[in-house]
Design an enzyme around this catalytic site. Structure first.
Site, PDB file in Angstrom:
ATOM      1  N   VAL A  18       0.875  -1.173   0.000  1.00 42.45           N
ATOM      2  CA  VAL A  18       0.000   0.000   0.000  1.00 42.45           C
ATOM      3  C   VAL A  18       0.910   1.220   0.000  1.00 42.45           C
ATOM      4  O   VAL A  18       2.104   1.121   0.298  1.00 42.45           O
ATOM      5  CB  VAL A  18      -0.951   0.029   1.217  1.00 42.45           C
ATOM      6  CG1 VAL A  18      -2.004  -1.060   1.097  1.00 42.45           C
ATOM      7  CG2 VAL A  18      -0.182  -0.106   2.524  1.00 42.45           C
ATOM      8  N   SER A  19       0.339   2.368  -0.298  1.00 36.97           N
ATOM      9  CA  SER A  19       1.175   3.550  -0.516  1.00 36.97           C
ATOM     10  C   SER A  19       1.540   4.315   0.745  1.00 36.97           C
ATOM     11  O   SER A  19       2.577   4.976   0.787  1.00 36.97           O
ATOM     12  CB  SER A  19       0.475   4.499  -1.504  1.00 36.97           C
ATOM     13  OG  SER A  19       0.287   3.855  -2.748  1.00 36.97           O
TER      14      SER A  19
END
Length: 234
Positions: A18-19
Site C-alpha cells: 500500500v502507498s
C-alpha cells in the site's frame, strides 16, 4: 512397472503493498491463502508501505534478492509491483526475470508456459504478445498514478483558491513518540519498530525536529544579541 511422475514443487513469493502508513494490507493478505489453495509453496510474504513510484522499496528489493530460479512473484495487481515510468518499470521486471523468476499478476495473461513449448515463428509471436501485454499494463499503472497526482494537485489548487486548504495534517501522537524515542537514544530502525511507522518517516520527523530546534536557538540567540546591542553603554 510405470514410475509415477512426481509433480514439481511450485514456489511463490508474495508481494503486498500500500502507498501510505495509514493504509492497511488486510485485503491483499487473502492472496496468501489463495496461492496456497492453488498449489503454491509460499517461500516468503513481503509487506510494504511505500509508493509504487519509488524504485528503492526495501521489501521489494529484498524479495528480488531472495528470488530463486523458476519461482513466481505474485501480486494483487501490476501497480502493486510498479507505478514507475515505463523504462524504469521494464528495468525492474527485467531484474526479476534475470533471477529466473516470473510474474503472476491478475489481469495480465501469462503466455510463458505456452511460449516455452512453442517453436519457430509461433514462439516469437507468443513472446512478443507477452511483452506487449506487460508493457501495456505497466504503462497503464503509471498513467493512473499520474492522473491521481494531477487530480490531487487540481483539488489542492481549488482549495487554496477558496481559502480552504490547510495542508496535510501531521499525526501529532506519532511525531511526539518518534521524537521521544530518538531523544532517548534509540536507533532509527528501533524507533520505527516501536513507533509503528516506517524508517523514512522517522528520518523525516527527526530532521524536522532538529531544524525546529535550530531555528528556536537562532531566534533566542538573535533576540539576546538584539537586547544586548540596545543596552545603553552608560
Amino acid at each position: 512397472m510405470n514410475r509415477r511422475e512426481i509433480p514439481s514443487l511450485r514456489v511463490a513469493r508474495i508481494y503486498l503493498r500500500v502507498s501510505t502508513e495509514e493504509q492497511d494490507l488486510a485485503r491483499q493478505e487473502a492472496m496468501v491463502g489463495q496461492a496456497k489453495a492453488a498449489g503454491y509453496y509460499i517461500a516468503g510474504v513481503y509487506r510494504e508501505k511505500a509508493s509504487g513510484a519509488r524504485a528503492d522499496r526495501p521489501e521489494l528489493l529484498r524479495l528480488i534478492s531472495d528470488l530463486q530460479p523458476d519461482e513466481v512473484v505474485i501480486a494483487e495487481k501490476i501497480d502493486r509491483i510498479s507505478r514507475l515510468p515505463l523504462p524504469e518499470a521494464e528495468k525492474l521486471v527485467a531484474t526479476i526475470r534475470a533471477k529466473g523468476a516470473r510474474l503472476a499478476v491478475p489481469g495480465i495473461v501469462d503466455l510463458s508456459d505456452i511460449a516455452a513449448d512453442a517453436e519457430g515463428v509461433a514462439k516469437i509471436v507468443l513472446e512478443s504478445v507477452q511483452e506487449m501485454l506487460l508493457k501495456l499494463a505497466l504503462q497503464v499503472a503509471r498513467d493512473d498514478f499520474e492522473d491521481r497526482r494531477e487530480r490531487q494537485r487540481q483539488g489542492i489548487d481549488r482549495a487554496r483558491t477558496n481559502g480552504k486548504y490547510a495542508g496535510r495534517q501531521a499525526d501529532a501522537a506519532t511525531h511526539e513518540r518518534i521524537v521521544a524515542l530518538r531523544t532517548g537514544g534509540n536507533s532509527i530502525a528501533r524507533t520505527a519498530r516501536l513507533a509503528g511507522c516506517s524508517e523514512s518517516q522517522v528520518k523525516r520527523v527527526w530532521a524536522e525536529h532538529q531544524r525546529s530546534k535550530g531555528g528556536s536557538r537562532a531566534t533566542v540567540g538573535g533576540n539576546a544579541d538584539h537586547t544586548k546591542s540596545n543596552r545603553s553603554p552608560y
